[in-house]
Design a protein around this motif. Structure first.
Motif, mmCIF file in Angstrom:
data_model
loop_
_atom_site.group_PDB
_atom_site.id
_atom_site.type_symbol
_atom_site.label_atom_id
_atom_site.label_comp_id
_atom_site.label_asym_id
_atom_site.label_seq_id
_atom_site.Cartn_x
_atom_site.Cartn_y
_atom_site.Cartn_z
ATOM 1 N N LYS A 237 11.048 -3.025 11.020
ATOM 2 C CA LYS A 237 11.771 -2.558 12.206
ATOM 3 C C LYS A 237 13.258 -2.369 11.919
ATOM 4 O O LYS A 237 13.943 -1.618 12.616
ATOM 5 C CB LYS A 237 11.604 -3.543 13.362
ATOM 6 N N ASN A 238 13.772 -3.041 10.882
ATOM 7 C CA ASN A 238 15.196 -2.977 10.566
ATOM 8 C C ASN A 238 15.494 -2.080 9.371
ATOM 9 O O ASN A 238 16.645 -2.035 8.910
ATOM 10 C CB ASN A 238 15.732 -4.390 10.286
ATOM 11 N N LEU A 239 14.488 -1.395 8.862
ATOM 12 C CA LEU A 239 14.655 -0.574 7.669
ATOM 13 C C LEU A 239 14.465 0.901 7.981
ATOM 14 O O LEU A 239 13.794 1.265 8.958
ATOM 15 C CB LEU A 239 13.649 -1.005 6.587
ATOM 16 N N ASP A 240 15.037 1.734 7.158
ATOM 17 C CA ASP A 240 14.834 3.174 7.243
ATOM 18 C C ASP A 240 13.472 3.489 6.612
ATOM 19 O O ASP A 240 13.285 3.273 5.403
ATOM 20 C CB ASP A 240 15.954 3.903 6.496
ATOM 21 N N LEU A 241 12.526 3.967 7.413
ATOM 22 C CA LEU A 241 11.167 4.176 6.910
ATOM 23 C C LEU A 241 11.125 5.215 5.799
ATOM 24 O O LEU A 241 10.307 5.109 4.872
ATOM 25 C CB LEU A 241 10.235 4.594 8.054
ATOM 26 N N ASN A 242 11.993 6.211 5.858
ATOM 27 C CA ASN A 242 12.015 7.204 4.789
ATOM 28 C C ASN A 242 12.432 6.564 3.465
ATOM 29 O O ASN A 242 11.860 6.877 2.401
ATOM 30 C CB ASN A 242 12.967 8.347 5.142
ATOM 31 N N GLU A 243 13.395 5.642 3.527
ATOM 32 C CA GLU A 243 13.805 4.934 2.313
ATOM 33 C C GLU A 243 12.682 4.047 1.796
ATOM 34 O O GLU A 243 12.485 3.923 0.582
ATOM 35 C CB GLU A 243 15.056 4.103 2.590
ATOM 36 N N VAL A 244 11.951 3.424 2.702
ATOM 37 C CA VAL A 244 10.812 2.590 2.303
ATOM 38 C C VAL A 244 9.756 3.441 1.601
ATOM 39 O O VAL A 244 9.251 3.090 0.521
ATOM 40 C CB VAL A 244 10.201 1.881 3.527
ATOM 41 N N LEU A 245 9.420 4.575 2.200
ATOM 42 C CA LEU A 245 8.353 5.416 1.668
ATOM 43 C C LEU A 245 8.738 6.071 0.339
ATOM 44 O O LEU A 245 7.865 6.327 -0.500
ATOM 45 C CB LEU A 245 7.968 6.492 2.684
ATOM 46 N N THR A 246 10.014 6.346 0.143
ATOM 47 C CA THR A 246 10.434 7.020 -1.089
ATOM 48 C C THR A 246 10.834 6.054 -2.197
ATOM 49 O O THR A 246 11.133 6.487 -3.314
ATOM 50 C CB THR A 246 11.612 7.981 -0.806
ATOM 51 N N ASN A 247 10.850 4.752 -1.902
ATOM 52 C CA ASN A 247 11.174 3.758 -2.920
ATOM 53 C C ASN A 247 9.911 3.443 -3.729
ATOM 54 O O ASN A 247 8.955 2.887 -3.193
ATOM 55 C CB ASN A 247 11.713 2.482 -2.278
ATOM 56 N N PRO A 248 9.879 3.805 -5.015
ATOM 57 C CA PRO A 248 8.650 3.631 -5.797
ATOM 58 C C PRO A 248 8.255 2.183 -6.045
ATOM 59 O O PRO A 248 7.112 1.901 -6.424
ATOM 60 C CB PRO A 248 8.984 4.343 -7.117
ATOM 61 N N THR A 249 9.185 1.265 -5.827
ATOM 62 C CA THR A 249 8.893 -0.150 -6.076
ATOM 63 C C THR A 249 8.048 -0.768 -4.972
ATOM 64 O O THR A 249 7.275 -1.703 -5.219
ATOM 65 C CB THR A 249 10.210 -0.937 -6.217
ATOM 66 N N ILE A 250 8.181 -0.278 -3.745
ATOM 67 C CA ILE A 250 7.469 -0.852 -2.607
ATOM 68 C C ILE A 250 5.981 -0.536 -2.726
ATOM 69 O O ILE A 250 5.583 0.614 -2.889
ATOM 70 C CB ILE A 250 8.015 -0.303 -1.277
ATOM 71 N N ARG A 251 5.155 -1.566 -2.620
ATOM 72 C CA ARG A 251 3.707 -1.394 -2.823
ATOM 73 C C ARG A 251 2.900 -1.417 -1.530
ATOM 74 O O ARG A 251 1.870 -0.757 -1.423
ATOM 75 C CB ARG A 251 3.172 -2.514 -3.732
ATOM 76 N N ARG A 252 3.334 -2.231 -0.571
ATOM 77 C CA ARG A 252 2.466 -2.447 0.594
ATOM 78 C C ARG A 252 3.276 -2.612 1.878
ATOM 79 O O ARG A 252 4.322 -3.251 1.893
ATOM 80 C CB ARG A 252 1.604 -3.696 0.380
#
Length: 348
Positions: A237-252
């Protein structure tokens, strides 16, 4: 005939204080059954705000429900249009209202709700057990019910103490069984690093929300230091979802439709995550059976995106009573009926 919206309160006792909340123990789930009626057909949804996880407050939800019930809506599409603009501000309310509308429309179409969400939906979904905290004495009891992914809370006691409990538990864990851990943002970066380093090689399926700090950079840095899959949940809720989705390190990602603001937007986010190579675990908000059924329908709709991934749907046993029959969970899977709509047979 215009669409009519009504809602009715409920208060359901838990069998014990919810393990994820230390400072303000939760012993009841309160909310409203939301009903959408058109002609002789109706649909239902569950509004159960959970502010600690990022929803609006109960007072805010009540105000929004009153507003929607007091308006005249020509059809479902008109109300859905309003909800699209209000999801971020009133996510629990929008989840309930959208669920009621989708239940109504899928009943009219003679389809299970999941098939309206995704024609390729599964008819069942794998489920993890929720067994309390890592140092509780009954942590392995859910294995007898056929679960092989067991979710446990960590971050409630000293790191060293919990590591000792974890290692003792892993020695008793049968083969092919895994632990899904959830720290609910309890640890500093150094504490999380220490816990993960000491846990290497143990049968840990994933660790949710390890960090007190909510920044994406620290989370990604921590993931780069461990083979254990880390998952984002309430911090989304406190993060930019586009940054989350485009960050290759994030898995789940861990997605709660009551926090995201509805079934459709949560499905769309899960699809975007899958396209970016990330998994999405669908979980309830410890809702009534209505909310759990809706979330199970969503999990079945997302199952083709990550086949066999266990979802957090087995929360009904935490309620000492419920307002309807919860979905059937057997041998670590939830089985959904072909009944049109949500699959709730009770009348409200």
């Amino acid at each position: 005939m215009a669409l009519e919206i009504s809602f009715y309160p409920y208060k359901l006792p838990l069998i014990a204080a919810w393990p994820g909340m230390i400072r303000n123990p939760m012993r009841f789930r309160e909310g409203w059954v939301v009903k959408a009626k058109e002609h002789n057909c109706s649909g239902i949804g569950d509004c159960a705000p959970f502010q600690a996880f990022g929803t609006e407050s109960k007072r805010e939800a009540h105000r929004f429900l009153l507003q929607c019930a007091g308006n005249t809506w020509p059809d479902s599409a008109a109300l859905l249009g309003k909800l699209e603009k209000q999801r971020s501000e009133y996510p629990a309310s929008c989840f309930a209202l959208e669920t009621a509308l989708l239940d109504l429309e899928s009943r009219k179409a003679d389809l299970p709700l999941r098939k309206m969400l995704n024609s390729k939906s599964s008819d069942n979904a794998r489920v993890n057990a929720l067994s309390g905290s890592i140092c509780d004495e009954n942590t392995l009891s859910s294995i007898e019910s056929g679960f092989n992914v067991i979710k446990l809370k960590v971050g409630k006691q000293a790191v060293e103490e919990e590591l000792a409990c974890l290692k003792a538990l892993c020695r008793k864990l049968p083969p092919q069984h895994l632990l899904r851990l959830d720290a609910n943002g309890a640890w500093s970066l150094d504490e999380a690093r220490y816990f993960l380093a000491a846990s290497q090689g143990l049968p840990i399926e994933s660790l949710e929300e390890p960090l007190r700090e909510t920044g994406l950079a620290a989370f990604a840095d921590l993931q780069n230091q461990t083979d254990i899959t880390l998952a984002l949940d309430e911090s989304l809720k406190n993060l930019d979802l586009n940054e989350v989705l485009t960050n290759p390190t994030i898995r789940r990602l861990v997605l709660k439709p009551g926090v995201q603001g509805g079934l459709c937007c949560t499905l769309a986010l899960a699809e975007s995550a899958a396209a970016a190579g990330k998994e999405s675990v669908i979980t309830t908000l410890v809702d009534s059976a209505i909310g759990v059924q809706a979330t199970c329908q969503l999990a079945a709709a997302t199952d083709p995106l990550s086949p066999g991934l266990a979802h957090g749907l087995a929360t009904s046993d935490w309620l000492s009573k419920d307002i309807a029959k919860p979905p059937e969970i057997r041998a670590g899977y939830v089985f959904l009926s072909d009944t049109p709509g949500l699959g709730i047979h009770e009348t409200f």
